[in-house]
Design an enzyme around this catalytic site. Structure first.
Site, mmCIF file in Angstrom:
data_model
loop_
_atom_site.group_PDB
_atom_site.id
_atom_site.type_symbol
_atom_site.label_atom_id
_atom_site.label_comp_id
_atom_site.label_asym_id
_atom_site.label_seq_id
_atom_site.Cartn_x
_atom_site.Cartn_y
_atom_site.Cartn_z
ATOM 1 N N HIS A 102 52.349 43.504 54.379
ATOM 2 C CA HIS A 102 53.211 43.986 53.292
ATOM 3 C C HIS A 102 54.085 45.156 53.730
ATOM 4 C CE1 HIS A 102 49.900 42.517 50.317
ATOM 5 N NE2 HIS A 102 50.821 41.598 50.433
ATOM 6 N N GLY A 159 48.126 38.982 46.816
ATOM 7 C CA GLY A 159 47.517 39.764 47.878
ATOM 8 C C GLY A 159 47.710 41.217 47.505
ATOM 9 N N LEU A 169 50.297 45.646 44.773
ATOM 10 C CA LEU A 169 49.246 44.874 44.106
ATOM 11 C C LEU A 169 49.844 43.587 43.550
ATOM 12 C CD1 LEU A 169 47.499 47.808 42.143
ATOM 13 C CD2 LEU A 169 47.030 47.004 44.463
ATOM 14 N N ARG A 204 46.980 37.579 35.304
ATOM 15 C CA ARG A 204 47.336 37.380 33.886
ATOM 16 C C ARG A 204 46.298 36.529 33.181
ATOM 17 N NH1 ARG A 204 53.434 35.962 35.275
ATOM 18 N NH2 ARG A 204 52.195 35.149 36.983
ATOM 19 N N ARG A 239 41.078 36.384 47.741
ATOM 20 C CA ARG A 239 40.500 36.914 48.984
ATOM 21 C C ARG A 239 39.466 37.983 48.669
ATOM 22 N NH1 ARG A 239 46.079 38.257 51.875
ATOM 23 N NH2 ARG A 239 47.006 37.156 50.130
ATOM 24 N N GLU A 245 61.684 43.102 48.515
ATOM 25 C CA GLU A 245 61.550 42.751 49.920
ATOM 26 C C GLU A 245 62.753 41.936 50.381
ATOM 27 O OE1 GLU A 245 57.380 41.279 49.033
ATOM 28 O OE2 GLU A 245 57.254 41.670 51.153
ATOM 29 N N ASN A 248 60.930 33.806 51.368
ATOM 30 C CA ASN A 248 59.702 34.588 51.334
ATOM 31 C C ASN A 248 58.593 33.673 50.804
ATOM 32 O OD1 ASN A 248 57.642 36.402 50.807
ATOM 33 N ND2 ASN A 248 58.948 37.900 49.775
ATOM 34 N N GLY A 275 53.582 42.240 41.721
ATOM 35 C CA GLY A 275 53.287 41.597 40.432
ATOM 36 C C GLY A 275 52.400 42.394 39.487
ATOM 37 N N LYS A 329 59.530 32.791 47.082
ATOM 38 C CA LYS A 329 60.600 33.610 46.534
ATOM 39 C C LYS A 329 61.772 33.450 47.474
ATOM 40 C CE LYS A 329 57.446 37.019 44.696
ATOM 41 N NZ LYS A 329 56.771 38.258 45.061
ATOM 42 N N ARG A 332 60.439 35.842 55.832
ATOM 43 C CA ARG A 332 59.402 36.863 55.824
ATOM 44 C C ARG A 332 58.141 36.276 56.466
ATOM 45 N NH1 ARG A 332 54.942 37.638 51.387
ATOM 46 N NH2 ARG A 332 53.960 39.508 52.204
#
Ligand code: ADP
Length: 401
Positions: free
Chosen positions: A181, A213, A210, A286, A242, A388, A7, A332, A14, A92
């Site tokens: 997504h 992206g 969220l 973060r 973005r 996912e 992914n 995330g 990932k 993915r």
């Protein structure tokens, strides 16, 4: 079947090695902030998942994948003795255009079509395609499958997927909303139905993915009826780097005013905007939360704008559906940031989405799917840990079998 799921995100990789029969995860890998000087990659193996973290500054996403394959082949803790033990690789892909309407086995023809749809997700598809090529080079006999984020949104009605442009742009170039997504929204909806103890087909859900992206989807009776991402993953919410939706006339104005070429404008909208553009610091939530906490006003503004746009999208889909049983938070930011969830839902209580502050607290609860609204909230609020990888592994195994 032993499936390696890849992914590849814009700045992340990932990956999981999954034994699909028992849904056993044997290896987990997460590379974060890829491209930044503090990029790291953590690889861990079952049963304990005591991760080892490697610094991967200077590596691209596909180079992180090469490193991961090397670790899988040579680490004494690895569950496999050789890469030949991997039965299939599931990739993915963010965008599949109108050509790819479901998971696809990758042969030369499919690879050519993948190149043709790259421009629909310029931050993601090219990275994923390079990962596919890397695996084809290193594991030429291992079947690979592409699982598309756009597939779940194929149920949207024309009133949701068409843009109010001259119809010939749809007829000639298939310009329409594809969404993204999809794998995550589908999974989040199903898990929320499990949490609510009701069949997905009976529910109206607003799923909020969220992460770096971000997109929000209206899932009515188990089907996507509308979503915030559009022709590309640039539309909709404000994201890490973005812009999300802006007045399209701004783009032509800036291009004329500063003589900005097309590719550069694309880059500005995809890589320099959003939370990064407003905070001027980082696109990583973060970092921005931390800076705002320390008194940085532009970081605070970026958070205010981010929250406001999420609230407006949830409100919009509430109006689009005939019923709303729950709002589902995933990925995330959605899963991990109690502070942002509190901000988002503090503005939505009048719509009947009432957060329970204690249940919202993440302490000790990371990775646990749960309901975080008060007991008599008319609309429930759920957290679902994005998974996912399991879904991609299953779709890959089904196709290869
Ligand atoms: P991707 O879209 O690349 O898959 P993720 O779903 O991993 O991204 O989400 C990454 C985003 O989640 C980053 O902006 C990161 O800062 C944010 N995030 C992760 N953990 C937290 C946390 N505890 N609080 C706030 N934001 C977080």
């Amino acid at each position: 079947m032993l499936v390696l799921v890849v992914n590849a995100g814009s700045s992340s990789l990932k990956s999981q090695l999954i034994q699909t029969e028992g849904k056993h995860v044997l290896m987990k890998c997460l590379a974060q902030k890829v491209g930044a000087p503090d990029a790291t990659m953590t690889v861990s193996f079952a049963p304990g998942f005591q991760g080892e973290t490697y610094g991967v500054a200077g590596l691209t996403v596909e180079e992180c994948l090469v490193k991961l394959l090397d670790i899988l082949a040579t680490d004494p803790a690895s569950p496999i003795g050789s890469l030949d033990e991997i039965d299939a690789v599931g990739n993915r892909l963010v965008a599949g255009g109108e050509y790819f309407t479901g998971a696809t086995l990758i042969d030369d023809g499919a690879r050519r079509h993948l190149a043709e749809v790259e421009e629909l997700a310029p931050l993601h598809n090219p990275v994923a395609d390079r990962c596919i090529d890397t695996v084809r080079r290193l594991l030429p006999d291992t079947p690979q499958v592409a699982v598309f984020d756009t597939a779940f949104h194929q149920t949207m009605p024309a009133k949701a997927y068409l843009y109010p442009l001259p119809m010939r742009y749809y007829d000639d170039y298939s310009i329409r909303r594809y969404g993204a997504h999809g794998t995550s929204h589908r999974y989040a909806a199903q898990q929320a139905a499990n949490l609510l103890g009701r069949p997905l087909q009976d529910l109206g859900l607003i799923t909020c993915h969220l992460g770096n992206g971000g997109s929000i989807t209206a899932v009515n009776h188990g089907e996507s009826i509308d979503t915030t991402m559009g022709f590309t993953p640039l539309e909709g919410l404000m994201m890490g780097t973005r812009s999300g939706s802006i007045d399209p006339a701004i783009i032509t104005y800036i291009m004329r005013r500063e003589g900005v070429p097309f590719d550069e404008m694309d880059r500005i909208l995809n890589c320099e905007s959003g939370v990064l553009g407003i905070s001027g610091r980082s696109g990583d939530m973060r970092d921005v939360l931390e800076a705002a906490e320390a008194g940085d006003e532009r970081s605070q503004l970026a958070i205010d704008m981010y929250v406001y746009r999420v609230q407006k999208a949830i409100g919009g889909f509430y109006a689009a559906m005939t019923r709303t049983d729950a709002v589902v938070m995933t990925a995330g930011i959605g899963e991990n940031s109690a502070a942002l969830r509190e901000r988002i839902f503090s503005g939505l209580a009048h719509m009947g989405m009432i957060l329970d502050k204690e249940r919202n607290d993440v302490t000790g609860q990371i990775g646990v799917n749960r309901i975080i609204s008060i007991d008599d909230s008319p609309i429930k609020i759920c957290i679902v840990t994005a998974d996912e990888e399991i879904r991609i592994a299953r779709e890959t195994a089904d196709l290869v079998a």
